[in-house]
Design an enzyme around this catalytic site. Structure first.
Site, PDB file in Angstrom:
ATOM      1  N   GLY A  48      34.322  -7.977 -11.474  1.00  0.00           N
ATOM      2  CA  GLY A  48      34.758  -8.553 -12.744  1.00  0.00           C
ATOM      3  C   GLY A  48      33.742  -9.534 -13.289  1.00  0.00           C
ATOM      4  O   GLY A  48      32.576  -9.517 -12.875  1.00  0.00           O
ATOM      5  N   HIS A  51      29.447  -8.464 -17.688  1.00  0.00           N
ATOM      6  CA  HIS A  51      28.408  -8.854 -18.648  1.00  0.00           C
ATOM      7  C   HIS A  51      27.639  -7.598 -19.038  1.00  0.00           C
ATOM      8  O   HIS A  51      28.025  -6.474 -18.654  1.00  0.00           O
ATOM      9  CB  HIS A  51      27.501  -9.935 -18.043  1.00  0.00           C
ATOM     10  CG  HIS A  51      26.977  -9.601 -16.684  1.00  0.00           C
ATOM     11  ND1 HIS A  51      26.051  -8.602 -16.466  1.00  0.00           N
ATOM     12  CD2 HIS A  51      27.286 -10.097 -15.453  1.00  0.00           C
ATOM     13  CE1 HIS A  51      25.791  -8.533 -15.181  1.00  0.00           C
ATOM     14  NE2 HIS A  51      26.538  -9.425 -14.534  1.00  0.00           N
ATOM     15  N   HIS A  54      26.852  -4.921 -16.490  1.00  0.00           N
ATOM     16  CA  HIS A  54      27.957  -3.993 -16.186  1.00  0.00           C
ATOM     17  C   HIS A  54      28.108  -2.961 -17.304  1.00  0.00           C
ATOM     18  O   HIS A  54      28.433  -1.799 -17.052  1.00  0.00           O
ATOM     19  CB  HIS A  54      29.275  -4.762 -16.023  1.00  0.00           C
ATOM     20  CG  HIS A  54      29.284  -5.703 -14.862  1.00  0.00           C
ATOM     21  ND1 HIS A  54      29.274  -7.063 -15.019  1.00  0.00           N
ATOM     22  CD2 HIS A  54      29.302  -5.470 -13.523  1.00  0.00           C
ATOM     23  CE1 HIS A  54      29.302  -7.645 -13.823  1.00  0.00           C
ATOM     24  NE2 HIS A  54      29.307  -6.705 -12.895  1.00  0.00           N
TER      25      HIS A  54
END
Ligand code: PAF
Length: 299
Positions: A48, A51, A54
């Site tokens: 998680g 940014h 990802h």
């Protein structure tokens, strides 16, 4: 709409049609056999705090599969007791908004009790000696924790493809080796490091950097640039140039700056010619960051 899956059972059930389904690509014309292909599923494992790095992984996944599943799970097993597990950023709403924006079909978001139900002992995938060098010297249990959760994700989701970032170069190499060693039937794809305009590698931990620490964090990419600039002069000169950058940054404390063989991660010595990987880790205040760059050594 991204479908959120919280349990192993729900995830397996939701993915079953994709796992079993075949997508007919051709029609029987003039007695020819229909061409069909398995519906491909790509996994992007994350903790998680998503940014742009990802985002690139999600886009890479999309290029190689019909459906994409992103896992959002801060894995306690890969943090030592004195590390930042509790304070690791968990901006779930923001993360889910990015998944929607990218058209991600599934998000696996399990609770700790789902991933590690109360057993006296958890079976661990060992990264072996390769997991105890470089990052592993400073985080001795880290890679065993990473490989264990990645193996679990592969078993729960059963993807055709899984995407990892090159910023975590040692993690990527160890995951690839695990896939070979344990015969996971999937392909590992890697996306390049995504950087801010000034060179700082994107990381979920960058959100910890406040005030002067943000500027000091540039010492990692600057050290790698210094190594690259002097690579033609050999290993010793190149590493000395990189270490000098850290010496001039009072807020940065280097954990390591090393050159390894880019393919095998084996240490290299003076006289090495070819492609090497410069890897570094440093602490900027209480924030620990890593970065790496491929460099050409020798003439
Ligand atoms: O790179 C990460 O974010 C994590 O190490 C991973 C691969 C999601 C496993 O928890």
């Amino acid at each position: 709409m991204t479908r959120i899956l919280k349990t192993v059972a729900d995830t397996r059930q939701a993915l079953e049609p994709i796992r079993k389904g075949t997508k007919v690509l051709g029609r029987i014309v003039g007695g020819r056999i229909p061409v069909s292909a398995k519906h491909r599923l790509a996994l992007v494992p994350t903790m998680g705090a998503l940014h742009d790095g990802h985002r690139e992984l999600i886009r890479l996944a999309r290029e190689h599969a019909d459906n994409v599943i992103v896992s959002l799970y801060v894995n306690p097993l890969q943090f030592a007791p004195d590390e930042d597990f509790e304070k690791y950023p968990r901006p779930v709403e923001q993360d889910l908004a990015m998944l929607e924006e990218e058209g991600v079909e599934f998000c696996f978001m399990p609770a700790d009790e789902e991933m590690y139900p109360e057993h006296e002992e958890v079976t661990i995938v060992s990264a072996g000696e390769a997991g105890r060098i470089l990052e592993g010297e400073f985080r001795p249990t880290h890679f065993d924790g990473v490989l264990t959760v990645v193996a679990k994700l592969f078993n729960i989701i059963d993807p055709d493809v899984a995407c990892f970032g090159e910023k975590d170069a040692q993690q990527l190499a160890l995951v690839r080796r695990m896939v070979d060693d344990l015969d996971f039937p999937l392909e590992i794809l890697a996306a390049p490091v995504v950087r801010e305009a000034d060179g700082l590698a994107r990381s979920s931990r960058n959100t910890y950097l406040q005030g002067e620490d943000r500027a000091a964090a540039l010492s990692l990419s600057k050290a790698l640039s210094a190594v690259e600039a002097k690579a033609g002069e050999g290993v010793t000169v190149a590493l000395a140039a990189g270490k000098e950058i850290y010496e001039h940054e009072a807020l940065a404390s280097m954990d390591y700056l090393e050159l390894v063989d880019a393919a095998s991660f084996a240490p290299i010595s003076e006289g090495f010619q070819g492609e090497a990987l410069a890897l570094t880790a440093a602490r900027i205040g209480t924030t620990r960051l890593i970065d790496n760059r491929r460099v050409q050594l020798g003439a």
